[in-house]
Design a protein around this motif. Structure first.
Motif, PDB file in Angstrom:
ATOM      1  N   THR A 105       0.845  -1.200   0.000  1.00 45.44           N
ATOM      2  CA  THR A 105       0.000   0.000   0.000  1.00 45.44           C
ATOM      3  C   THR A 105       0.874   1.241   0.000  1.00 45.44           C
ATOM      4  O   THR A 105       1.684   1.445   0.909  1.00 45.44           O
ATOM      5  CB  THR A 105      -0.936   0.009   1.219  1.00 45.44           C
ATOM      6  OG1 THR A 105      -1.794  -1.138   1.163  1.00 45.44           O
ATOM      7  CG2 THR A 105      -1.782   1.267   1.235  1.00 45.44           C
ATOM      8  N   LEU A 106       0.698   2.081  -1.025  1.00 47.81           N
ATOM      9  CA  LEU A 106       1.477   3.318  -1.117  1.00 47.81           C
ATOM     10  C   LEU A 106       0.733   4.500  -0.533  1.00 47.81           C
ATOM     11  O   LEU A 106       1.333   5.389   0.084  1.00 47.81           O
ATOM     12  CB  LEU A 106       1.830   3.601  -2.584  1.00 47.81           C
ATOM     13  CG  LEU A 106       2.624   2.520  -3.321  1.00 47.81           C
ATOM     14  CD1 LEU A 106       2.850   2.938  -4.755  1.00 47.81           C
ATOM     15  CD2 LEU A 106       3.945   2.261  -2.613  1.00 47.81           C
ATOM     16  N   VAL A 107      -0.585   4.545  -0.752  1.00 47.19           N
ATOM     17  CA  VAL A 107      -1.393   5.697  -0.309  1.00 47.19           C
ATOM     18  C   VAL A 107      -2.723   5.202   0.226  1.00 47.19           C
ATOM     19  O   VAL A 107      -3.412   4.413  -0.424  1.00 47.19           O
ATOM     20  CB  VAL A 107      -1.654   6.681  -1.476  1.00 47.19           C
ATOM     21  CG1 VAL A 107      -2.513   7.856  -0.979  1.00 47.19           C
ATOM     22  CG2 VAL A 107      -0.350   7.181  -2.063  1.00 47.19           C
ATOM     23  N   ASN A 108      -3.074   5.644   1.435  1.00 48.69           N
ATOM     24  CA  ASN A 108      -4.431   5.485   1.957  1.00 48.69           C
ATOM     25  C   ASN A 108      -5.206   6.732   1.575  1.00 48.69           C
ATOM     26  O   ASN A 108      -4.954   7.824   2.094  1.00 48.69           O
ATOM     27  CB  ASN A 108      -4.413   5.320   3.484  1.00 48.69           C
ATOM     28  CG  ASN A 108      -4.093   3.903   3.905  1.00 48.69           C
ATOM     29  OD1 ASN A 108      -4.642   2.957   3.366  1.00 48.69           O
ATOM     30  ND2 ASN A 108      -3.196   3.760   4.868  1.00 48.69           N
ATOM     31  N   ILE A 109      -6.155   6.589   0.655  1.00 47.61           N
ATOM     32  CA  ILE A 109      -6.885   7.762   0.172  1.00 47.61           C
ATOM     33  C   ILE A 109      -8.005   8.150   1.114  1.00 47.61           C
ATOM     34  O   ILE A 109      -8.146   9.311   1.487  1.00 47.61           O
ATOM     35  CB  ILE A 109      -7.457   7.490  -1.234  1.00 47.61           C
ATOM     36  CG1 ILE A 109      -6.319   7.186  -2.221  1.00 47.61           C
ATOM     37  CG2 ILE A 109      -8.282   8.666  -1.720  1.00 47.61           C
ATOM     38  CD1 ILE A 109      -6.815   6.824  -3.599  1.00 47.61           C
ATOM     39  N   SER A 110      -8.830   7.178   1.508  1.00 48.02           N
ATOM     40  CA  SER A 110     -10.026   7.491   2.287  1.00 48.02           C
ATOM     41  C   SER A 110      -9.742   7.450   3.774  1.00 48.02           C
ATOM     42  O   SER A 110      -8.736   6.902   4.232  1.00 48.02           O
ATOM     43  CB  SER A 110     -11.150   6.518   1.929  1.00 48.02           C
ATOM     44  OG  SER A 110     -10.759   5.186   2.225  1.00 48.02           O
ATOM     45  N   ASP A 111     -10.672   8.017   4.539  1.00 46.00           N
ATOM     46  CA  ASP A 111     -10.559   8.027   5.998  1.00 46.00           C
ATOM     47  C   ASP A 111     -10.780   6.616   6.550  1.00 46.00           C
ATOM     48  O   ASP A 111     -11.239   5.704   5.858  1.00 46.00           O
ATOM     49  CB  ASP A 111     -11.598   8.970   6.599  1.00 46.00           C
ATOM     50  CG  ASP A 111     -11.463  10.394   6.068  1.00 46.00           C
ATOM     51  OD1 ASP A 111     -12.498  11.050   5.946  1.00 46.00           O
ATOM     52  OD2 ASP A 111     -10.329  10.803   5.778  1.00 46.00           O
ATOM     53  N   SER A 112     -10.495   6.462   7.827  1.00 49.41           N
ATOM     54  CA  SER A 112     -10.766   5.191   8.494  1.00 49.41           C
ATOM     55  C   SER A 112     -12.268   4.937   8.500  1.00 49.41           C
ATOM     56  O   SER A 112     -13.066   5.832   8.773  1.00 49.41           O
ATOM     57  CB  SER A 112     -10.243   5.223   9.934  1.00 49.41           C
ATOM     58  OG  SER A 112      -8.840   5.399   9.941  1.00 49.41           O
ATOM     59  N   GLN A 113     -12.649   3.703   8.215  1.00 47.82           N
ATOM     60  CA  GLN A 113     -14.062   3.351   8.132  1.00 47.82           C
ATOM     61  C   GLN A 113     -14.420   2.362   9.227  1.00 47.82           C
ATOM     62  O   GLN A 113     -13.565   1.905   9.999  1.00 47.82           O
ATOM     63  CB  GLN A 113     -14.386   2.775   6.748  1.00 47.82           C
ATOM     64  CG  GLN A 113     -13.967   3.674   5.591  1.00 47.82           C
ATOM     65  CD  GLN A 113     -14.628   5.039   5.654  1.00 47.82           C
ATOM     66  OE1 GLN A 113     -15.737   5.155   6.154  1.00 47.82           O
ATOM     67  NE2 GLN A 113     -13.942   6.062   5.177  1.00 47.82           N
ATOM     68  N   SER A 114     -15.709   2.014   9.287  1.00 45.79           N
ATOM     69  CA  SER A 114     -16.192   1.126  10.331  1.00 45.79           C
ATOM     70  C   SER A 114     -15.754  -0.317  10.114  1.00 45.79           C
ATOM     71  O   SER A 114     -15.895  -1.149  10.998  1.00 45.79           O
ATOM     72  CB  SER A 114     -17.719   1.200  10.394  1.00 45.79           C
ATOM     73  OG  SER A 114     -18.282   0.881   9.133  1.00 45.79           O
ATOM     74  N   GLY A 115     -15.226  -0.618   8.955  1.00 49.59           N
ATOM     75  CA  GLY A 115     -14.777  -1.975   8.710  1.00 49.59           C
ATOM     76  C   GLY A 115     -15.073  -2.425   7.296  1.00 49.59           C
ATOM     77  O   GLY A 115     -15.742  -1.746   6.534  1.00 49.59           O
ATOM     78  N   PHE A 116     -14.596  -3.576   6.939  1.00 48.98           N
ATOM     79  CA  PHE A 116     -14.762  -4.089   5.590  1.00 48.98           C
ATOM     80  C   PHE A 116     -16.188  -4.596   5.360  1.00 48.98           C
ATOM     81  O   PHE A 116     -16.819  -5.148   6.248  1.00 48.98           O
ATOM     82  CB  PHE A 116     -13.770  -5.223   5.334  1.00 48.98           C
ATOM     83  CG  PHE A 116     -14.050  -5.971   4.068  1.00 48.98           C
ATOM     84  CD1 PHE A 116     -13.786  -5.383   2.840  1.00 48.98           C
ATOM     85  CD2 PHE A 116     -14.620  -7.234   4.091  1.00 48.98           C
ATOM     86  CE1 PHE A 116     -14.061  -6.061   1.662  1.00 48.98           C
ATOM     87  CE2 PHE A 116     -14.900  -7.913   2.922  1.00 48.98           C
ATOM     88  CZ  PHE A 116     -14.605  -7.325   1.706  1.00 48.98           C
ATOM     89  N   SER A 117     -16.651  -4.378   4.154  1.00 51.42           N
ATOM     90  CA  SER A 117     -17.927  -4.952   3.707  1.00 51.42           C
ATOM     91  C   SER A 117     -17.761  -5.354   2.254  1.00 51.42           C
ATOM     92  O   SER A 117     -17.168  -4.610   1.472  1.00 51.42           O
ATOM     93  CB  SER A 117     -19.056  -3.934   3.856  1.00 51.42           C
ATOM     94  OG  SER A 117     -20.213  -4.383   3.159  1.00 51.42           O
ATOM     95  N   PRO A 118     -18.258  -6.507   1.868  1.00 47.00           N
ATOM     96  CA  PRO A 118     -18.141  -6.902   0.454  1.00 47.00           C
ATOM     97  C   PRO A 118     -19.028  -6.064  -0.472  1.00 47.00           C
ATOM     98  O   PRO A 118     -18.950  -6.209  -1.685  1.00 47.00           O
ATOM     99  CB  PRO A 118     -18.601  -8.365   0.475  1.00 47.00           C
ATOM    100  CG  PRO A 118     -19.501  -8.473   1.677  1.00 47.00           C
ATOM    101  CD  PRO A 118     -18.918  -7.541   2.692  1.00 47.00           C
ATOM    102  N   HIS A 119     -19.853  -5.194   0.096  1.00 46.46           N
ATOM    103  CA  HIS A 119     -20.792  -4.415  -0.699  1.00 46.46           C
ATOM    104  C   HIS A 119     -20.320  -2.969  -0.912  1.00 46.46           C
ATOM    105  O   HIS A 119     -21.127  -2.103  -1.247  1.00 46.46           O
ATOM    106  CB  HIS A 119     -22.167  -4.415  -0.031  1.00 46.46           C
ATOM    107  CG  HIS A 119     -22.710  -5.788   0.217  1.00 46.46           C
ATOM    108  ND1 HIS A 119     -23.143  -6.632  -0.785  1.00 46.46           N
ATOM    109  CD2 HIS A 119     -22.849  -6.488   1.386  1.00 46.46           C
ATOM    110  CE1 HIS A 119     -23.548  -7.778  -0.265  1.00 46.46           C
ATOM    111  NE2 HIS A 119     -23.379  -7.714   1.047  1.00 46.46           N
TER     112      HIS A 119
END
Length: 784
Positions: A105-119
């Motif tokens: 991973t070179l760049v984290n673009i988005s903010d921290s989220q509540s967790g992974f979702s396949p949707h």
């Protein structure tokens, strides 16, 4: 065989995002790996990787698809360039948008989220916004509009969210080739609800301000609404306990964008119109520059920097360089400005680092043809080197000559002075009387038809010498005063300000028109006064001031119950019908708005302010003008864009005014938190949904006649239809309003509609202060 087929299907699903542009997509899902680009559903924007040849750095950005220059409107990783083999994906472990290469991973673009979702999906919208969304519950988890770089697009916000603490501001690029963070920021910095302004800061310190927002522009951004510009803008803002932000919409132009340039200027992306000065030197000025502190003693307000091609004489200047890649062009300018020995400066080829030329101020600079030497910004002083003698002696010689010449003319001028003043006064008086078709020659108390020509002395006495205690307000024409004549009649006096943009032409226009118009719903002019440079109009005094004084005030609007509002709507309609059909000449008002509707002691409406009005012959139906004047938010589209005006232009303004009376909200100072940016669009959406009753001002709920309000809303929407031919004339409007059995046509899409249907709970109304009281004013806005 089956295993091979499954593997092929998985590979295809992961590689489909990289197919040719003929099957361009706008969305990536979990498992997709973007190596080329996305295209928004309507094809308006493109997101993809780009490489800057000068640096060979690669970035992820967004740009208008049809922009030949491919100006980047957003960059995901301005401070973290990546390799050309990088890919964009949704991290299957964290649910974040990331740029990765070779599993790293070179760049984290988005903010921290509540967790992974396949949707999870990431979609490029037709607004230019790149959004990460959970498709199950529809939540937007992250969007690029919350993280602007150096470009403000329509619908983007500048300001702050008081609930989350999020701030929206632009940051300039380090140079034209390097999108890293530069020296300048553009932010929205309101100083209370009545003072809304943009601010450019340099390294955190105030550098330039737009001045307060008023009449769809800012004090120091005159080019923003240049009538010759390729763009037209609607400006809006929110100021409440949740959000305080600015945004704009463009109603023409191909690729609207506001760019904060590397040298601290605010520009559009098409015609390079600059709405801020090239340099602010730290001295207070009228173009929005903010006065600095600790200015070098060796600099003065006369010193400027100018881009020149040329060279200094050998041995007269010394060149020094600084290769620090974090130094921007503006840093070089500040270094030179603060160095009393600096003669010139420029940046290196990449736009970073500095070259500084130092030496004595007498160093001679020789210009050369463009391209024969490196261009540099040279400090120019009007009193420099050998030229100082010229600057010293030239005024002395000229002064002596003018003194001798003036002495010879002194006697002649003295003898002619009083005679000229007398002739000029007589010319003014004679012309004024001619305008009123009067043969009277005395100025005090004499009538020209139904007009009284007042003396200046009489008006000064009536207003206690135009004291502040008698001042009702300040309008575009100038100050408005209350006065009392010797016979105890109360009057309102509009006094033309010497700085007013409304000159003698508009003054005469209003005088001629209103003297020939007589109707119970038109304000009555009692007379006028011309005394030297003074020009004044005298009206009957309206004790209840103007409609906007009540309508847009949360306390005073309680006095406007539904019967009063209905009476006001009908009265305005009757006044317009008289102007358009029954007066001795057909008159188009061209500036109908709430502040130009006065209210008498019984709250009956009277249309005022005819300085922008135009008269037609009975057989004329429309005309065109190159000088579009009026007020944004009330101007019809054919008038605002093409300069074509007719009775249908006033019908459009009437429709906007009716919607304001029904809702108690201003048209251009009203916003949906999502898309709708004006009252017209909001009313249209409610009508389409069958919820037109929600347009009602809550303060009239107890007195409202529901069927009357719904019918009035329907008629107002007919008046604001985009095509003039679809709008009714005022005689039809009155019939539709008062005849409950008359079938009404279905209104078509209104003009200046922006937005889409959103939740009713996202409604925000905003009010602004009006600077005029009694509102006998002229508003002149240069349109396009």
């Amino acid at each position: 065989m089956m295993i091979t087929l499954i593997i092929s299907i998985v590979l295809c699903s992961n590689l489909i995002i990289n197919c040719s542009s003929s099957s361009a997509v706008s969305t990536i899902k979990v498992g997709d790996r973007l190596t080329s680009h996305l295209v928004s559903p309507g094809g308006k924007f493109t997101l993809g990787f780009f490489t800057i040849p000068e640096t060979n750095y690669t970035y992820l950005g967004i740009w208008y698809s049809n922009d030949v220059a491919s100006t980047k409107v957003w960059v995901a990783n301005p401070s973290t360039p990546v390799t050309s083999s990088s890919v964009l994906m949704i991290d299957p472990n964290t649910g974040k948008l990331i740029i990765t290469t070779g599993g790293t991973t070179l760049v984290n673009i988005s903010d921290s989220q509540s967790g992974f979702s396949p949707h999870l999906t990431a979609t490029l919208q037709d607004t230019g916004d790149f959004q990460l969304k959970n498709e199950i519950d529809g939540r937007i988890l992250w969007k690029s509009f919350d993280h602007p770089t150096n470009v403000l697009l329509p619908d983007m916000k500048l300001g702050s969210d008081l609930r989350t603490g999020r701030n929206w501001k632009l940051t300039s690029w380090l140079s034209d080739e390097i999108p890293d963070l530069g020296a300048f920021t553009l932010s929205w910095e309101p100083n209370g609800e009545s003072s809304q302004r943009l601010m450019i800061r340099r390294r955190g310190l105030p550098y330039w301000t737009s001045g307060d927002m008023s009449n769809q522009t800012f004090e120091f951004t005159k080019l923003l609404n240049d009538p010759w510009s390729a763009y037209g803008y609607y400006l809006g803002y929110a100021y409440d306990n949740e959000e305080r932000y600015f945004s704009y919409h463009s109603f023409n132009g191909v690729n609207p964008m506001w760019i904060l340039t590397t040298n601290g200027q605010l520009s559009d992306g098409e015609s390079n119109a600059l709405w801020s000065p090239e340099f602010c030197y730290g001295y207070d000025s009228s173009d929005g520059c903010v006065e600095g502190t600790n200015l070098p003693l060796c600099r003065s307000a006369d010193d400027k920097v100018t881009l020149l091609n040329g060279y200094f004489a050998p041995g007269m200047a010394e060149l020094s360089g600084d290769d620090n890649s974090s130094l921007s062009f503006s840093d070089c300018m500040v270094r030179c400005w603060n160095d009393c020995h600096c003669l010139a400066f420029n940046s290196h080829g990449s736009g970073t680092g500095c070259n500084i030329w130092t030496g004595a101020k007498s160093a001679k600079f020789s210009t050369s043809p463009q391209g024969t030497s490196a261009p540099k910004y040279v400090l120019v002083s009007p009193k420099k080197g050998n030229d100082a003698k010229i600057f010293i002696w030239a005024p002395v010689v000229a002064g002596i000559f003018l003194l001798l010449f003036s002495f010879g003319l002194f006697r002649y001028l003295k003898n002619r002075k009083f005679k000229r003043e007398e002739e000029r006064q007589n010319d003014h008086d004679r012309h004024l009387l001619e305008l009123m078709d009067s043969s009277d020659t005395e100025m005090l108390g004499k009538k020209g038809r139904d007009m009284v020509v007042f003396s200046f002395a009489a008006l000064a006495t009536a207003t206690n010498d135009f004291s502040n205690e008698n001042k009702l307000g300040q309008g575009g024409f100038g100050p408005v005063y209350k006065g009392k004549l010797n016979d105890e009649r109360e009057i309102a006096i509009k006094r033309l300000s010497k700085t007013s943009r409304q000159g003698l032409v508009e003054f005469k226009n209003e005088l001629i028109l209103i003297a020939k118009l007589q109707h119970t719903n038109l304000v009555r002019v009692l007379g006028c006064c011309i005394h030297g440079e003074e020009k004044m109009l005298i009206y009957e005094y309206m004790p209840n001031k103007s409609l906007d004084f009540f309508l847009f005030d949360e306390t005073r609007k309680l006095l406007l119950d539904w019967p009063k509002r209905w009476n006001i709507i009908e009265g305005i309609a009757q006044g317009l019908l008289y102007l358009h059909k029954y007066s001795r000449m057909r008159v188009i008002h061209r500036d109908l708005k709430a502040s130009n509707v006065l209210l008498d002691e019984s709250m009956n409406p009277k249309i005022s302010d005819f300085g922008l009005a135009r008269s037609f012959n009975k057989d004329e139906t429309e005309a065109m003008t190159k000088r579009v004047v009026g007020t944004y938010g009330y101007m019809s589209p054919e008038y605002a864009m093409d300069g074509t005006f007719s009775v249908k232009s006033d019908v459009f303004s009437f429709g906007v005014l009716v919607l304001e009376i029904l809702s108690g909200r201003r048209n251009i100072c009203f916003s949906h938190l999502d898309k709708t940016v004006n009252l017209i669009g909001y009313a249209w959406e409610l009508w389409q949904q069958g919820d037109a009753l929600q347009l009602q001002d809550p303060t009239v709920a107890d007195t409202c006649v529901v069927h009357q309000l719904l019918r009035t809303t329907h008629v107002a929407l007919l008046c604001v239809q985009e095509n003039a031919v679809d709008r009714p004339v005022m005689s039809e409007v009155i019939s539709m309003l008062i005849n409950d059995t008359m079938l009404l046509p279905v209104p078509k899409r209104p003009a200046f509609f922006f937005g889409r249907t959103v939740s009713k709970s996202t409604l925000v109304g905003r009010k602004t202060e009006d600077g005029s009281v009694n509102n006998l004013t002229i508003t002149q806005v240069e349109g396009r």
